[in-house]
Design a protein around this motif. Structure first.
Motif, short mmCIF file in Angstrom:
data_model
loop_
_atom_site.label_atom_id
_atom_site.label_comp_id
_atom_site.label_asym_id
_atom_site.label_seq_id
_atom_site.Cartn_x
_atom_site.Cartn_y
_atom_site.Cartn_z
N CYS A 36 65.31 61.83 45.29
CA CYS A 36 66.20 62.96 45.61
C CYS A 36 67.36 62.53 46.50
CB CYS A 36 65.42 64.10 46.22
SG CYS A 36 64.68 63.76 47.82
N GLU A 37 67.11 61.55 47.37
CA GLU A 37 68.17 61.11 48.28
C GLU A 37 69.31 60.38 47.57
OE1 GLU A 37 64.84 58.02 48.50
OE2 GLU A 37 65.03 60.18 48.21
N ARG A 38 69.07 59.93 46.34
CA ARG A 38 70.12 59.26 45.57
C ARG A 38 70.75 60.16 44.52
NH1 ARG A 38 66.24 54.71 44.93
NH2 ARG A 38 66.14 55.40 42.78
N LEU A 82 69.56 68.24 50.78
CA LEU A 82 68.75 67.22 51.47
C LEU A 82 68.34 67.67 52.87
CD1 LEU A 82 70.46 63.91 50.31
CD2 LEU A 82 68.27 64.88 49.57
N ASN A 83 69.20 68.38 53.56
CA ASN A 83 68.82 68.92 54.88
C ASN A 83 67.73 69.99 54.74
OD1 ASN A 83 70.26 67.39 56.76
ND2 ASN A 83 72.13 68.57 56.42
N ALA A 84 67.82 70.79 53.68
CA ALA A 84 66.78 71.80 53.46
C ALA A 84 65.44 71.13 53.15
CB ALA A 84 67.19 72.73 52.32
N ILE A 85 65.47 70.08 52.36
CA ILE A 85 64.23 69.35 52.06
C ILE A 85 63.66 68.73 53.33
CG2 ILE A 85 63.27 67.33 50.86
CD1 ILE A 85 65.39 67.93 48.61
N ALA A 86 64.51 68.10 54.12
CA ALA A 86 64.05 67.47 55.36
C ALA A 86 63.51 68.51 56.33
CB ALA A 86 65.18 66.66 56.00
N HIS A 131 73.09 64.55 56.55
CA HIS A 131 71.68 64.47 56.17
C HIS A 131 71.13 63.07 56.43
CE1 HIS A 131 72.60 62.20 52.51
NE2 HIS A 131 73.60 63.05 52.33
N PRO A 132 69.84 62.97 56.72
CA PRO A 132 69.25 61.64 56.93
C PRO A 132 69.26 60.83 55.63
CG PRO A 132 67.57 63.35 57.10
CD PRO A 132 68.88 64.04 56.90
N ALA A 133 69.45 59.54 55.74
CA ALA A 133 69.45 58.67 54.55
C ALA A 133 68.04 58.57 53.96
CB ALA A 133 69.97 57.29 54.92
N ALA A 134 67.04 58.63 54.82
CA ALA A 134 65.65 58.57 54.38
C ALA A 134 64.86 59.58 55.21
CB ALA A 134 65.09 57.17 54.58
N ARG A 177 59.80 63.68 54.09
CA ARG A 177 59.72 64.80 53.14
C ARG A 177 60.42 64.46 51.83
NH1 ARG A 177 60.27 70.45 56.10
NH2 ARG A 177 59.54 71.13 54.07
N TYR A 178 61.42 63.58 51.85
CA TYR A 178 62.00 63.09 50.59
C TYR A 178 60.91 62.34 49.82
CZ TYR A 178 66.68 63.43 52.91
OH TYR A 178 67.81 63.82 53.57
#
Length: 185
Positions: A22-24, A37-41, A51-54, A57-58
């Protein structure tokens, strides 16, 4: 379900197991990717913050998606002798509900295939449906503890007398198992 999955391109399923991250992922609007990505994290006070790179939760999401693709492609993987490539992804996902259809699929009942598949089921599994003409006894004999398993559906599975004995042993070893569907078994 079997007919729907039969038309899905196997190569796409196979490649997705390695590519899902998802991060890519890309989005048509950069801000959307940041928000998603922020919502997932789940730990950013502002969804538009970088957003964090890793993130752990990703990893959970990626494992779950890969596991779902592995389940969807399991029959085709078995038919193409590639089931061993799919089993690690099945194990790694935290799925709670899995439905496997190996009806009229002879390779499931051959060798140790059913046992290997049973051994790869995730410990988080709560509900399991298995349709198979052969291999049910091997599958049940190799079923891991699965402490969360509460429902087992073997309707339309070729159980027979040996399957009933294996099922009795499987049930005795799993006190949380409360629902058994044995229609047409």
């Amino acid at each position: 379900k079997r007919m729907r999955e039969a038309n899905f391109p196997f190569k796409l399923i196979e490649s997705s197991l390695k590519l899902i991250a998802c991060e890519r992922a890309e989005a048509s609007v950069a801000q959307d990717k940041t928000r998603i990505l922020n919502a997932i994290a789940g730990d950013a006070p502002d969804l538009l913050a970088p957003h964090p790179a890793a993130h752990a939760r990703y990893d959970v999401l990626n494992s779950t998606l890969r596991s779902r693709f592995a389940v969807a492609g399991m029959r085709m993987a078995l038919q193409q002798s590639k089931i061993s490539d799919f089993l690690p992804y099945l194990s790694a996902g935290a799925l709670s509900d899995i439905s496997l259809d190996f009806g009229s699929c002879k390779p499931f009942g051959q060798g140790k295939t059913a046992a290997k598949l049973a051994g790869a089921l995730p410990a988080t599994l709560q509900r399991l449906t298995l349709i198979a003409d052969e291999g049910v006894v091997s599958f049940l004999d190799a079923l891991p503890e699965l402490p969360a398993l509460t429902a087992l559906d073997l309707s339309n599975a070729g159980c027979g007398v040996d399957g009933a004995i294996a099922l009795a042993k499987a049930k005795a070893a799993r006190p949380a198992l409360r629902v058994l569907n044995l229609t047409n078994c």
